[in-house]
Design a protein around this motif. Structure first.
Motif, PDB file in Angstrom:
ATOM      1  N   ALA A 160       0.673  -1.068   0.181  1.00 38.35           N
ATOM      2  CA  ALA A 160       0.507  -0.160   0.055  1.00 38.35           C
ATOM      3  C   ALA A 160       1.039   1.597   0.194  1.00 38.35           C
ATOM      4  O   ALA A 160       0.660   2.655  -0.794  1.00 38.35           O
ATOM      5  CB  ALA A 160      -1.103  -0.245   0.608  1.00 38.35           C
ATOM      6  N   GLY A 161       2.375   1.336   0.912  1.00 34.92           N
ATOM      7  CA  GLY A 161       2.996   2.167   0.530  1.00 34.92           C
ATOM      8  C   GLY A 161       3.147   3.168  -0.959  1.00 34.92           C
ATOM      9  O   GLY A 161       3.520   3.890  -0.491  1.00 34.92           O
ATOM     10  N   THR A 162       3.779   1.482  -1.636  1.00 39.64           N
ATOM     11  CA  THR A 162       4.320   2.188  -2.461  1.00 39.64           C
ATOM     12  C   THR A 162       3.569   2.653  -3.754  1.00 39.64           C
ATOM     13  O   THR A 162       3.542   2.628  -4.354  1.00 39.64           O
ATOM     14  CB  THR A 162       4.600   0.842  -3.676  1.00 39.64           C
ATOM     15  OG1 THR A 162       3.733  -0.321  -3.634  1.00 39.64           O
ATOM     16  CG2 THR A 162       6.068  -0.371  -2.705  1.00 39.64           C
ATOM     17  N   TYR A 163       1.976   1.778  -3.641  1.00 42.99           N
ATOM     18  CA  TYR A 163       1.041   2.768  -4.345  1.00 42.99           C
ATOM     19  C   TYR A 163       0.735   4.158  -3.657  1.00 42.99           C
ATOM     20  O   TYR A 163       1.145   5.168  -4.815  1.00 42.99           O
ATOM     21  CB  TYR A 163      -0.458   2.652  -4.008  1.00 42.99           C
ATOM     22  CG  TYR A 163      -0.539   0.909  -5.066  1.00 42.99           C
ATOM     23  CD1 TYR A 163      -1.313   1.278  -6.452  1.00 42.99           C
ATOM     24  CD2 TYR A 163      -0.890  -0.328  -4.154  1.00 42.99           C
ATOM     25  CE1 TYR A 163      -0.881   0.392  -6.428  1.00 42.99           C
ATOM     26  CE2 TYR A 163      -1.233  -0.952  -4.965  1.00 42.99           C
ATOM     27  CZ  TYR A 163      -1.352  -0.673  -6.030  1.00 42.99           C
ATOM     28  OH  TYR A 163      -1.896  -1.925  -7.545  1.00 42.99           O
ATOM     29  N   VAL A 164       1.159   4.769  -2.719  1.00 41.29           N
ATOM     30  CA  VAL A 164       1.506   6.004  -1.888  1.00 41.29           C
ATOM     31  C   VAL A 164       2.565   6.862  -2.705  1.00 41.29           C
ATOM     32  O   VAL A 164       2.263   8.100  -3.436  1.00 41.29           O
ATOM     33  CB  VAL A 164       0.778   6.857  -0.611  1.00 41.29           C
ATOM     34  CG1 VAL A 164       1.591   7.441   0.407  1.00 41.29           C
ATOM     35  CG2 VAL A 164       0.088   5.716   0.065  1.00 41.29           C
ATOM     36  N   TRP A 165       3.718   5.957  -2.550  1.00 41.36           N
ATOM     37  CA  TRP A 165       4.901   6.489  -3.068  1.00 41.36           C
ATOM     38  C   TRP A 165       4.751   6.564  -4.679  1.00 41.36           C
ATOM     39  O   TRP A 165       4.652   7.818  -4.711  1.00 41.36           O
ATOM     40  CB  TRP A 165       5.892   5.766  -3.297  1.00 41.36           C
ATOM     41  CG  TRP A 165       7.217   6.153  -3.233  1.00 41.36           C
ATOM     42  CD1 TRP A 165       7.824   6.716  -3.064  1.00 41.36           C
ATOM     43  CD2 TRP A 165       7.975   5.854  -4.445  1.00 41.36           C
ATOM     44  NE1 TRP A 165       8.900   7.095  -3.287  1.00 41.36           N
ATOM     45  CE2 TRP A 165       8.790   6.667  -4.646  1.00 41.36           C
ATOM     46  CE3 TRP A 165       7.256   5.755  -5.743  1.00 41.36           C
ATOM     47  CZ2 TRP A 165       9.924   6.563  -5.881  1.00 41.36           C
ATOM     48  CZ3 TRP A 165       7.971   5.305  -7.275  1.00 41.36           C
ATOM     49  CH2 TRP A 165       9.195   5.941  -7.541  1.00 41.36           C
ATOM     50  N   ALA A 166       4.270   6.493  -5.273  1.00 38.48           N
ATOM     51  CA  ALA A 166       3.813   6.320  -6.889  1.00 38.48           C
ATOM     52  C   ALA A 166       2.720   7.566  -6.918  1.00 38.48           C
ATOM     53  O   ALA A 166       3.209   8.055  -7.789  1.00 38.48           O
ATOM     54  CB  ALA A 166       2.958   4.906  -7.588  1.00 38.48           C
ATOM     55  N   ALA A 167       1.647   7.783  -6.552  1.00 43.89           N
ATOM     56  CA  ALA A 167       1.079   8.979  -6.186  1.00 43.89           C
ATOM     57  C   ALA A 167       1.556   9.747  -6.692  1.00 43.89           C
ATOM     58  O   ALA A 167       1.284  11.044  -7.423  1.00 43.89           O
ATOM     59  CB  ALA A 167       0.058   8.062  -4.932  1.00 43.89           C
ATOM     60  N   GLY A 168       2.466  10.375  -5.657  1.00 40.37           N
ATOM     61  CA  GLY A 168       3.255  11.291  -5.347  1.00 40.37           C
ATOM     62  C   GLY A 168       3.911  11.585  -6.246  1.00 40.37           C
ATOM     63  O   GLY A 168       3.867  12.970  -6.875  1.00 40.37           O
ATOM     64  N   VAL A 169       4.565  10.831  -7.026  1.00 42.81           N
ATOM     65  CA  VAL A 169       6.117  11.019  -7.706  1.00 42.81           C
ATOM     66  C   VAL A 169       5.009  11.500  -9.114  1.00 42.81           C
ATOM     67  O   VAL A 169       5.086  12.267 -10.046  1.00 42.81           O
ATOM     68  CB  VAL A 169       6.256   9.494  -8.548  1.00 42.81           C
ATOM     69  CG1 VAL A 169       7.077  10.151  -9.481  1.00 42.81           C
ATOM     70  CG2 VAL A 169       7.568   9.171  -6.940  1.00 42.81           C
ATOM     71  N   GLN A 170       3.740  10.999  -8.959  1.00 46.16           N
ATOM     72  CA  GLN A 170       2.310  10.967  -9.963  1.00 46.16           C
ATOM     73  C   GLN A 170       2.505  12.737 -10.342  1.00 46.16           C
ATOM     74  O   GLN A 170       2.137  13.332 -11.481  1.00 46.16           O
ATOM     75  CB  GLN A 170       1.457  10.396 -10.420  1.00 46.16           C
ATOM     76  CG  GLN A 170       2.160   9.221 -11.104  1.00 46.16           C
ATOM     77  CD  GLN A 170       0.859   7.946 -11.096  1.00 46.16           C
ATOM     78  OE1 GLN A 170      -0.412   8.401 -10.297  1.00 46.16           O
ATOM     79  NE2 GLN A 170       0.600   6.659 -11.520  1.00 46.16           N
TER      80      GLN A 170
END
Lengths: 285, 268
Positions: A178-188
């Motif tokens: 779930a943390g990787t999804y949040v990380w990815a959203a931030g990068v987007q």
């Protein structure tokens, strides 16, 4: 007639909101999303089936390699089945709840993210509860199946410690993904058009999580062992469960530290998310 | 140029130019391709080494060629099933396509193939370069395999888009095609040999794969281009590809014609 609340004739007393009241808006949205997914019945059926096949084929791809070489990187198929089961079950559950956060790039491009800012609710929480990917349930079933077969096929010296390790791993792994999804959203927020970039971490990470990490080169071990701690979500804890020797660079005792890596992934993810939100200038509407 | 071909050529060129404007997207795709490539290579090299350095005709050099060619083709061969055509059916815009004096299938494919061919430049070539420089790969030394290989690659790209088009034409009946797309994505990737080369399949699975157009999209072009299959067998594979090209194009044509009779667009 005088408005009493303006004159203060009767003091306005806000009612204390309980958790049920505060979570109501989120529950209403989620319930509507679940209804809408099921409304195209034939498509929903195909969706559930497709998602099952996705999980099944990923397992088949692992099997094909072990069908050609019985032992790869010190593991046989029964052992990798356990890694796959833990990794895929927790990843599917994390995707059920967080997967659609990946659509952020589309909202950014269309400018529809700004709608979320109008509501008096935290942005990330809104985004997470804006949808739920019911189709991942069938994929989680594949992971669960692999896990159950893996647990039965391997000779594990069960003790309360082992049970605790397995449960802790499943929960920590889901939280890490779930943390990787949040990380990815931030990068987007930064790359918008290049949002495919984050697939290397989210889906590449999922692919890495069910591999025998012993075969990785040193840069891969650093990247997917520690920075994005994918090897810690399933492979290293499985080494501990089965009492297998650990490869260089991934000591087995780290299998007990999965919650630490889950916290790390969320700290990393939230830092990225916050800087992304600060960077965002609006959709120009 | 012949007047019937010109609009499709223009759409193809428009596709190339459209894709050339998305530079950041190409970079994002390349990073993802490379990451998956390194993970794939690690696991497949270990498999070849565990089998004693040679497995079903693959040594590490040939495996490297497979890994990096397949990663390089990933941006151009449609293995995800997504097409603009599906959205046009769902929104009803397809009615406009039917009103035009050109084939909706030809128009859709010309644009998609244009975008795919351009993608070879920012995503295909660098992926292969990464493989050649960082890992090293075995490639043919004579010009023949490259010539046939490039043709085969082009035909493979068209087959993939023609098949994705035909699958999405089911939208005339289903409206929402997400499920079918995902099904296409997972089956095509698996049977095209995206993660595991088709030669690793047990014989019953190999027969299933060969009964579908999927190996023609990616596996055969890679086999021909890397020189793993050469001489008359390579020409034979190319012949099979041409056969699937006809079949998939015809299927799309038939479904479009049937869908046109079925189509009902709401609104004025």
């Amino acid at each position: 007639m005088v408005d009493s609340s303006r004159t203060g004739a009767t003091a306005y007393r806000p009612r204390r909101l309980g958790l049920a009241d505060r979570s109501r808006p989120y529950r209403v949205v989620l319930a509507s999303r679940m209804r809408s997914q099921r409304s195209y019945r034939l498509n929903f059926g195909i969706d559930l089936f497709s998602s099952f096949v996705v999980g099944f084929v990923e397992l088949a791809e692992v099997w094909l390699l072990f069908h050609n070489a019985p032992v790869i990187g010190g593991m046989d198929f029964r052992q990798i089945l356990l890694v796959f089961g833990i990794g895929d079950l927790s990843w599917s559950l994390a995707s059920l709840v967080f997967g659609h956060v990946d659509n952020l790039a589309t909202y950014l491009r269309l400018g529809t993210l700004d709608v979320f800012y109008l509501r008096p609710q935290p942005l990330l929480l809104q985004l997470v509860t804006s949808d739920i990917s019911l189709r991942r349930l069938t994929r989680a079933a594949v992971g669960l199946g692999a896990l159950v077969v893996g647990l039965r096929a391997n000779d594990i010296a069960w003790s309360p410690t082992h049970v605790a390790l397995l449960l802790m791993t499943l929960v920590s792994a889901a939280i890490t993904y779930a943390g990787t999804y949040v990380w990815a959203a931030g990068v987007q927020f930064f790359v918008v058009a290049g949002s495919e970039l984050t697939n290397s971490v989210v889906y590449g990470g999922r692919y890495a999580a069910t591999q025998v990490a012993a075969v990785w080169s040193a840069p891969l071990t650093v990247l997917f062992g520690y920075v994005f701690p994918m090897a810690m979500t399933a492979y290293v804890p499985t080494l501990v469960l089965l009492g297998l020797p650990a490869p260089a660079g991934l000591p087995a005792w780290l299998g007990w530290c999965t919650p630490v890596f889950a916290v790390w992934m969320w700290v990393f993810g939230l830092v990225m998310w916050r800087s992304g939100v600060r960077h965002y200038q609006g959709g120009g509407g | 140029m012949c007047a019937t071909v010109r609009p499709y050529w223009r759409l193809f060129v428009a596709g190339v130019r459209q894709q050339s404007t998305y530079r950041l997207a190409a970079l994002g795709g390349l990073v993802t391709n490379a990451t998956f490539g390194f993970l794939k290579a690690a696991m497949l090299f270990a498999t070849v080494e565990a089998a004693g350095g040679e497995l079903r005709g693959y040594d590490v050099g040939a495996m490297s060629a497979y890994v990096w060619l397949s990663q390089g083709l990933l941006g151009s061969v449609n293995l995800n099933g997504r097409t603009d055509f599906a959205d046009r059916i769902k929104s009803g815009d397809v009615a406009v396509d039917f009103a035009r004096p050109i084939s909706p299938q030809g128009a859709a494919l010309a644009g998609e193939v244009g975008r795919a061919v351009f993608t070879l430049v920012p995503r295909g070539l660098p992926s292969v370069a990464i493989g050649a420089l960082v890992v090293g790969m075995t490639m043919p030394t004579s010009p023949g395999p490259y010539l046939l290989g490039l043709l085969s690659l082009l035909v493979g790209i068209v087959i993939s888009h023609a098949t994705a088009y035909a699958v999405n034409a089911c939208g005339f009946w289903l409206v929402e095609t997400r499920g079918v797309q995902v099904l296409y994505m997972v089956v095509s990737g698996f049977l095209a040999g995206l993660f595991v080369p088709v030669a690793f399949f047990p014989s019953w699975l190999l027969r299933i794969a060969e009964a579908t157009p999927f190996p023609s999209m990616m596996m055969y072009p890679i086999d021909i281009l890397s020189g793993r299959i050469h001489g008359p067998s390579a020409t034979g594979l190319f012949g099979i590809q041409l056969g699937w090209l006809l079949v998939t194009l015809a299927a799309g044509q038939l479904l479009t014609a049937a869908g046109r009779r079925r189509l009902e667009v709401q609104g004025g």
